[in-house]
Design an enzyme around this catalytic site. Structure first.
Site, PDB file in Angstrom:
ATOM      1  N   MET A 101     -20.788 -41.087  61.665  1.00 32.09           N
ATOM      2  CA  MET A 101     -20.485 -42.044  62.437  1.00 32.09           C
ATOM      3  C   MET A 101     -20.600 -41.908  63.875  1.00 32.09           C
ATOM      4  SD  MET A 101     -17.840 -44.217  60.044  1.00 32.09           S
ATOM      5  CE  MET A 101     -16.740 -42.914  59.965  1.00 32.09           C
ATOM      6  N   GLY A 189     -15.376 -42.012  66.347  1.00 31.51           N
ATOM      7  CA  GLY A 189     -16.400 -41.179  65.890  1.00 31.51           C
ATOM      8  C   GLY A 189     -15.979 -40.243  64.987  1.00 31.51           C
ATOM      9  N   SER A 190     -16.637 -40.057  63.795  1.00 28.14           N
ATOM     10  CA  SER A 190     -16.125 -39.312  62.623  1.00 28.14           C
ATOM     11  C   SER A 190     -17.276 -39.252  61.573  1.00 28.14           C
ATOM     12  CB  SER A 190     -14.971 -40.097  62.007  1.00 28.14           C
ATOM     13  OG  SER A 190     -15.141 -41.659  61.917  1.00 28.14           O
ATOM     14  N   ARG A 191     -16.824 -39.134  60.203  1.00 26.67           N
ATOM     15  CA  ARG A 191     -17.684 -38.742  59.103  1.00 26.67           C
ATOM     16  C   ARG A 191     -17.068 -39.178  57.751  1.00 26.67           C
ATOM     17  NH1 ARG A 191     -19.852 -32.722  58.380  1.00 26.67           N
ATOM     18  NH2 ARG A 191     -19.280 -32.504  55.925  1.00 26.67           N
TER      19      ARG A 191
END
EC number: 4.1.1.65
Length: 232
Positions: A101, A189-191
């Site tokens: 993301m 912001g990440s996953r």
């Protein structure tokens, strides 16, 4: 017509964002008092903050056996990997699908499939770029194990990224979840990693754009081979 146009741009906001938007708006008012051009910069930042915390309605497919994307973003990795040890799901590798993301994606996370949460485990860590493979091991993360109606398990892991500094999870052990139901978010912001049950092939390709709660990631009942794709 005007109302329809507004509804295209104005989306519901996650409760976590309200305090941030209020802070940005307050600072913007002060900036206008100091110097008007600074105030307009504040307006843009406030609008961006609202946009980041948007929580749009998603139309989730309800056919039994479908696994949907838990996050908006792009498929960055598809590979065999052992699920986080803290979930107690064993040492055998499972197919892991990672959705990255960016700061422009909606960051509300949704359950990939309906079931009961059997474990929730938070682990502190680093804040490496979430698109890197080693982010699954080294970064701060929050892992969930979900038991399906047929007894199989699936794992979902929220992973903090280079900018992300806060993982939110609204469920605990024993919580029942519906496919596409909201269960948390990661700020800035990440996953998300999904570990599929044995024998279940992903129906997505690396580079594919995903919509949380809508894009079908896999099908428990499908015998279709793993898909491949190419940018066009």
């Amino acid at each position: 017509m005007a109302i329809d146009m507004l509804s295209t741009f104005i989306k519901p906001m996650h409760r976590e964002g309200k305090k941030f938007v209020a802070i940005f708006a307050g600072v913007t008012l002060l900036l206008f008092l100091i110097w008007e051009p600074l105030g307009w910069i504040g307006v843009l930042l406030t609008v961006w903050c609202y946009y980041f915390f948007r929580d749009p309605v998603r139309i989730t497919p309800t056919r039994e056996g479908l696994i949907v994307s838990p996050a908006d973003g792009v498929v960055s990795l598809i590979e065999p990997a052992v699920p986080p040890a803290e979930l107690g799901m064993g040492p055998e590798p499972m197919t892991r699908v990672s959705v990255f993301m960016s700061v422009f994606d909606c960051h509300v996370n949704r359950a990939p499939i309906g079931g009961t949460v059997t474990a929730v485990a938070y682990r502190p860590g680093k804040f490496l770029n979430a698109s890197l493979d080693k982010a699954s091991v080294d970064n701060e993360r929050n892992a969930l194990a979900i038991r399906l109606a047929d007894g199989r398990q699936i794992a979902v892991v929220q992973i903090a990224g280079l900018v992300a500094r806060r993982i939110l999870c609204d469920v605990k052990e024993g919580t029942p979840l519906l496919t596409g139901e909201r269960f948390g978010m990661i700020r800035f912001g990440s996953r998300l990693d999904v570990y599929l049950p044995e024998g279940v092939e992903p129906l997505v390709s690396i580079g594919q754009v995903m919509t949380s709660g809508e894009t079908v990631l896999a099908d428990l009942t499908s015998t279709e081979a793993r898909r491949s794709g190419a940018a066009r």
